[in-house]
Design a protein around this motif. Structure first.
Motif, PDB file in Angstrom:
ATOM      1  N   SER A 188       0.831  -1.200   0.000  1.00 57.15           N
ATOM      2  CA  SER A 188       0.000   0.000   0.000  1.00 57.15           C
ATOM      3  C   SER A 188       0.868   1.254   0.000  1.00 57.15           C
ATOM      4  O   SER A 188       0.482   2.257  -0.582  1.00 57.15           O
ATOM      5  CB  SER A 188      -0.944  -0.007   1.196  1.00 57.15           C
ATOM      6  OG  SER A 188      -0.244  -0.281   2.378  1.00 57.15           O
ATOM      7  N   CYS A 189       2.021   1.215   0.643  1.00 64.00           N
ATOM      8  CA  CYS A 189       2.919   2.372   0.630  1.00 64.00           C
ATOM      9  C   CYS A 189       4.093   2.176  -0.327  1.00 64.00           C
ATOM     10  O   CYS A 189       4.503   3.108  -1.017  1.00 64.00           O
ATOM     11  CB  CYS A 189       3.475   2.638   2.021  1.00 64.00           C
ATOM     12  SG  CYS A 189       2.213   3.031   3.239  1.00 64.00           S
ATOM     13  N   ALA A 198       4.010   8.209  -2.368  1.00 66.15           N
ATOM     14  CA  ALA A 198       3.867   9.427  -1.586  1.00 66.15           C
ATOM     15  C   ALA A 198       3.026   9.178  -0.337  1.00 66.15           C
ATOM     16  O   ALA A 198       2.127   8.356  -0.327  1.00 66.15           O
ATOM     17  CB  ALA A 198       3.208  10.508  -2.432  1.00 66.15           C
ATOM     18  N   LEU A 199       3.342   9.917   0.723  1.00 68.52           N
ATOM     19  CA  LEU A 199       2.514   9.972   1.919  1.00 68.52           C
ATOM     20  C   LEU A 199       2.079  11.421   2.088  1.00 68.52           C
ATOM     21  O   LEU A 199       2.245  12.229   1.188  1.00 68.52           O
ATOM     22  CB  LEU A 199       3.295   9.479   3.143  1.00 68.52           C
ATOM     23  CG  LEU A 199       3.685   7.997   3.127  1.00 68.52           C
ATOM     24  CD1 LEU A 199       4.591   7.675   4.292  1.00 68.52           C
ATOM     25  CD2 LEU A 199       2.443   7.134   3.189  1.00 68.52           C
TER      26      LEU A 199
END
Lengths: 293, 393
Positions: A188-189, A198-199
């Motif tokens: 997912s990340c 990106a976060l």
């Protein structure tokens, strides 16, 4: 020599009394009482000894192997590189760096070996960079310094520790299961081929191309920065090794049967390239054929 | 004008049966062109003198392309059958050969098709004659006689069928084809239509796999719904090897952790397909988040007892458009949805703090049973995922 004489006297006296006793006081009841008394005394002594061994506190020292020298060296490294942000007692400094009490040697290894620490400047998140010369895990001195620093941090509050195996021994035998776990817990990340993403607010999940097996393992254990922790009870060591096997098999241009990964993030780039190159080539050939006719 | 005259001329010059018997194939081909008003101005063969060295060279060149194409096709077939195609990890021996499988298959197949095409084009360019032909262009509409006669012909054909007078036949035909059309439409669309309201309050819109009455009845209530971890094992493996490590316990997660969990009931063990299916239901995934101890937490009114210690369980389905919002940031306690950057704050009942989502993520009420496993105390208290018409909140 003077002290021995009185003892000899008492011993001689006792033997004389004992020798005389059977003759003058030979009654069975007295003998029985003596034997019972002696037995009771020895039983009491024995049980007191057993109770003592059972309840006596174990000595606090001398249980770990002697790494005081390593810890002392680690403190030196800490004082050279880390003290200004993490404080003299690892308690952290407001607006500079967090407390390191309880983070453990796994976190220390990850942060220093990937070059994230010492931090270059305060920003959204620490980024991977070339490690300092004396903290470079590829050189002998650097690896020893990281070990010492890790031991120092570990000695102050404990925490997760890196695995005992190194390098390829950390790659599991089932990259397919590792891939499934990676897609469930990590993709997912980090994207399904470890390209990162990106976060919020300038933070991001890094790509995993340069990550070594130890770094991936310690990252899962210690949860650097905004990454959640994955304890050994949540993702077992075997599962972690399978995840590492998957990551090393897909990142850095590996597992690339098409000849070129095209960024490794799936149908967006693949479709674009197929459209631009494929349609472009066909239009070009059509124009060329028409021009020659 | 000239077109019309030439057309009538060519029509007038139509040969008789006897004349055609005497014509050579060449003459017949020329006649075909003339009937279409085509005049061949020039037709030069590429090699007027047969059997020259240049002609043979050209022939060999074309044949060479075809043979090369056949060769690559043969290599393709052999590689497709014999090349090692089974997966090898980069560290294993034989990885290089495995990695070349797709390029070899693709290159040989592609080259075979390409060379076949090049061969055809080369043949056309080298051997087809240089021909220049002129065809008369017919301007304007068709001849007045043609137009009128064709229309009259069609009208008469229609009249002869007497369809205009046969009302019964017309209506019954219309009915039949209409019903048939409906049948075809139902066949095409029927599979796409689902009734989301089926079941009233228990419709799929409102409940998820966490609802207790999805399980079997035990006494007065229903069986326990455990929080299940996906270890990558298939249902059959779980039934064979047991459920060790499948059910989540509070000591399993470190502080600042997140795990995706699914519902699990003991009765699921009867059917491996059900065990697998639970992991694929779109509305059941739940993020079990363990916050750091001592985080400042705001609880939502009515959900004060939904969490267990530092553990909070939120639906993983974004309330904006239903993407999986699984990007949990352990330091900021934000949950980020990758589709449209909605952010939810885990310390404030997963309230949206950024982006297009307007509703909090539904929270699953959890507790720990007397054996020390996490269990769900019931379903979510609201519908999961994006909004829909009947939803009031």
């Amino acid at each position: 020599m003077t002290t021995t004489t009185p003892r000899r006297h008492t011993a001689a006296l006792r033997s004389r009394i004992a020798a005389r006793a059977p003759q003058s006081l030979r009654t069975s009841s007295k003998l029985r009482r003596r034997i019972a008394g002696a037995l009771a005394l020895s039983l009491a002594l024995l049980s007191a000894g057993v109770l003592y061994t059972a309840f006596a506190p174990r000595p606090q020292i001398a249980i770990a192997q002697d790494d005081s020298q390593l810890v002392a060296q680690g403190q030196q490294v800490f004082n050279n590189h880390c003290i200004s942000c993490h404080g003299a007692n690892l308690q952290g400094v407001t607006d500079r760096g967090p407390s390191l009490i309880g983070v453990g040697s796994a976190a220390t290894y990850f942060q220093v070996a990937t070059g994230r620490m010492p931090l270059a400047r305060q920003e959204a998140q620490a980024i991977r960079k070339a490690p300092l010369h004396d903290l470079d895990p590829k050189t002998g001195d650097g690896a020893r310094n990281i070990d010492a620093l890790s031991a120092f941090v570990q000695a102050n509050g404990g925490g997760p520790t890196p695995p005992l195996e190194k390098g390829e021994a950390l790659r599991g035998s089932d990259p397919a299961r590792g891939g499934q776990l990676f897609r469930l817990n990590c993709a997912s990340c980090h994207n399904f081929t470890g390209r990162g993403g990106a976060l919020s607010s300038g933070k991001f999940a890094p790509h995993l191309d340069e990550s070594t097996e130890e770094q991936i393992y310690t990252a899962m254990l210690s949860g650097p920065q905004n990454m959640p922790h994955f304890s050994d009870r949540q993702v077992s060591p075997e599962e972690k090794k399978d995840i590492i096997a998957y990551v090393t098999s897909v990142t850095d241009g590996n597992n690339n049967p098409g000849g070129h990964p095209l960024g490794g993030f799936g149908p967006v780039s693949e479709g674009l390239i197929a459209f631009l190159v494929g349609i472009g080539a066909m239009v070009g050939i059509a124009v060329w054929l028409g021009a020659k006719a | 004008m000239s077109g019309e005259t030439s057309a009538s001329e060519s029509r007038s010059r139509r040969p008789t049966e006897a004349e055609m018997e005497d014509m050579t194939p060449d003459q017949l081909a020329t006649l075909a062109a003339e009937l279409d008003d085509v005049v061949v101005v020039q037709n030069l063969p590429k090699f007027p003198v047969a059997g020259t060295r240049a002609e043979k060279r050209a022939e060999r060149a074309v044949a060479g392309w075809f043979l090369l194409s056949g060769l690559f096709a043969a290599v393709f077939v052999v590689a497709y059958i014999a090349w090692p195609y089974e997966y090898k990890a980069p560290s294993e021996p034989g990885y290089q050969m495995y990695a070349l499988y797709t390029p070899v298959i693709g290159a040989t197949f592609g080259l075979s098709v390409l060379l076949l095409g090049i061969g055809v084009i080369a043949y056309v360019k080298k051997f087809f004659p240089d021909e220049v032909s002129v065809q008369q262009r017919h301007d304007g509409r068709s001849d007045e006689v043609d137009r009128r006669t064709v229309l009259a012909q069609l009208a008469k054909a229609g009249q002869d069928t007497t369809i205009a007078r046969r009302g019964l036949i017309k209506r019954s035909l219309g009915l039949a084809s209409g019903v048939f059309g409906l049948g075809v439409g139902a066949l095409a669309l029927g599979g796409l239509i689902r009734n989301p309201w089926e079941g009233g309050k228990h419709a799929a819109l409102w409940v998820t796999g966490w609802a207790p009455d999805h399980g079997e009845k035990v006494g007065t209530g229903y069986e326990k719904v455990y929080l299940r971890r996906d270890t990558g094992a298939l249902g059959e493996e779980i039934i064979e090897k047991g459920i060790d490590g499948i059910r989540v316990r509070p000591e399993d997660l470190d502080a600042a952790s997140m795990e995706t969990v699914f519902p699990f009931r003991m009765s699921d063990l009867k059917d491996p397909k059900k065990l697998d299916h639970v992991l694929k239901e779109s509305d059941t995934p739940v993020m079990l988040i363990r916050l750091r101890p001592g985080e400042q937490v705001t609880l939502r009114s009515g959900q004060e007892d939904f969490h267990y210690g530092d553990y909070y369980a939120f639906s993983k389905v974004c309330t904006h458009l239903g993407c999986p919002t699984s990007l949990y940031e352990a330091q900021t306690n934000r949950i980020l949805c990758p589709c449209h950057q909605s952010q939810f704050l885990a310390t404030e009942y997963a309230k949206p703090i950024f982006g297009p989502a307007t509703r909090s993520l539904p929270e699953l009420p959890i507790t720990v049973d007397d054996e020390g496993y996490f269990v769900a105390r019931g379903d979510f208290n609201e519908a999961v995922g994006p909004g829909f018409w009947e939803r009031k909140s």
